[in-house]
Design an enzyme around this catalytic site. Sequence first.
Site, PDB file in Angstrom:
ATOM      1  N   VAL B  22      -7.037  -6.656   0.312  1.00  0.00           N
ATOM      2  CA  VAL B  22      -7.968  -6.561   1.441  1.00  0.00           C
ATOM      3  C   VAL B  22      -8.293  -5.095   1.743  1.00  0.00           C
ATOM      4  O   VAL B  22      -7.409  -4.254   1.824  1.00  0.00           O
ATOM      5  CB  VAL B  22      -7.419  -7.295   2.694  1.00  0.00           C
ATOM      6  CG1 VAL B  22      -6.024  -6.841   3.040  1.00  0.00           C
ATOM      7  CG2 VAL B  22      -8.346  -7.112   3.893  1.00  0.00           C
ATOM      8  N   CYS B  23      -9.601  -4.804   1.800  1.00  0.00           N
ATOM      9  CA  CYS B  23     -10.031  -3.467   2.230  1.00  0.00           C
ATOM     10  C   CYS B  23     -11.101  -3.655   3.291  1.00  0.00           C
ATOM     11  O   CYS B  23     -11.273  -4.748   3.814  1.00  0.00           O
ATOM     12  CB  CYS B  23     -10.525  -2.624   1.062  1.00  0.00           C
ATOM     13  SG  CYS B  23     -12.175  -3.029   0.479  1.00  0.00           S
ATOM     14  N   SER B  24     -11.861  -2.614   3.611  1.00  0.00           N
ATOM     15  CA  SER B  24     -12.793  -2.716   4.725  1.00  0.00           C
ATOM     16  C   SER B  24     -13.944  -3.675   4.419  1.00  0.00           C
ATOM     17  O   SER B  24     -14.210  -4.614   5.149  1.00  0.00           O
ATOM     18  CB  SER B  24     -13.330  -1.333   5.073  1.00  0.00           C
ATOM     19  OG  SER B  24     -14.175  -1.413   6.176  1.00  0.00           O
TER      20      SER B  24
END
Lengths: 421, 116
Positions: B22-24
């Site tokens: 998960v990233c932005s």
Amino acid sequence: MNKFFKFIEKVLMPPMTKLAEQRHLRAVRDGIVSTMPLIIIGSFFLIFAFPPIPFLAELVEPHLGTILFPFRLTMGLMALYASYGIGHSLAKSYKLDGVSGGLLSLATFLLTVTPQMVDEVGFVLPMDKLGGGGLFVAIIMAFVAVEILRFLQERNIMFKMPEEVPDSVARSFEALIPAGVIIPFVWIIVHVLGFDIHTFIMEIFRPLVTAGNTLPGVLVPIILITLLWASGIHGVSVVGAVARPIWLTLLDENVEAVAAGAEVLPNIAPEPFFQWFIWIGGSGATVALVMWMLFSKSSYLKKLGKASIIPGICNINEPVIFGAPIMLNPILAIPFILGPIITGILTYFAMYFNLVARPSILAPWTLPAPIGAYLATGGDFRAVILVLVNFAIMAAIYYPFFKAYEKKLVAEEQGEAGEQI
Amino acid sequence: MVLYVKQLTNRGDIRMKKILIVCSGGMSSAIVVKALKKEATKEGMETEIKAVGTGEYEDTLSNGWDLVLVAPQVRHRLDVFKEAAEEAETPIAVIDAQGYGPLGGPKLLQQVKELI
């Protein structure tokens, strides 16, 4: 320099990330982000309506009204969509039913608007209150609606259904009492007592919006974003959580001016200002650094440059921030932080004196900066020139620091090679 | 022979590993997925790796994962991610900055091995 990073990490970062992660601000961010596809596609109809080529502009002129409808019903109703999104996110963060939270927020927001009677049409809602101009009202009303929903549910004040009733049906009745409280509450304030909530809330937030359009209002987010990224935190995500409603309000005023046929737009600093002119290749305009890396004598920097150039052109720069790294690297962090201040001032004045058109269109953020800038300004070729000038400035600022860092890496690489022999 | 292969893949240690990153916005993590996948394949490790932005994270989490990895630039949101991961009984960790990138594959795989 180590002290400097410690300062960011210990003093600057904790309150900012805490603020950005605050439940209500998080809901505002997620709710507004969910409306972005509509706003991006909708605002493209502005380009179709006012194409930068005179011949085409003449051709579409008679159909202006029709062409602008998709724009008016997406971007023009921004606050309406955001109100559902924010209510949905906030309710979910409390582990309440998201759809109920969204619908209650929407109803609460709509109740702040007074339907007008128009001959031969019937009742209509004035759309100006449902667009960017009503964004802050939508935010506050979503908070009111979901907090009332939460208050009542936590105290178990709700409509109880017999056990045989299926869950999905029972859930739809859960919002019955909250709606029964919220709707009369807002109705009495707005329609019975005649209190103008829109003017009241906009007057509170107006100074923030005005400040966001000044030179300091441009430089503060720029500096905060690069400082956060220099310690490896997503600066735009943190700063945007607070600033995006302001940026969207500024954008909406510009967009309305374009739709009304204005030549010069009122605001300089909606989000595309930062996105295309300052963050060329990502925060810190790192694509200029990546370009130098392509020609590096250090085999590591060269390899990283090759792997980072395509993402960089698409404004994805984590590979270089964490790879070079820029994060916690005293040599590369200096141009990363200082450069955007200079291009920020230059761009601000270029738009202040109308040498370059002010941004009015939201374009997808992964487009290469010159294309994005061209679209964002409604097709001003001078915007492309400004992007190239800013890129050249960033390349010049990065160069000496890049050389110093390269020298260090080359020495290390040669040392390693020597050891291996 | 077919039976033998089946038995082998059913063994816990060779079973396919499902990893969620998960990233932005799910953009930079897509690059990391590629790097990690390449490295894992090199070592004969079968993986299913998916990148998501913070918005899709909670909905995707329910699909069942062996490990959640958090991009370093959103590490300030770890507490929020953790709450959901714990509910889904999935281990969660922040990726080391050096392992987050197109050249970070080997480093990240090492971190993954320590976690699974």
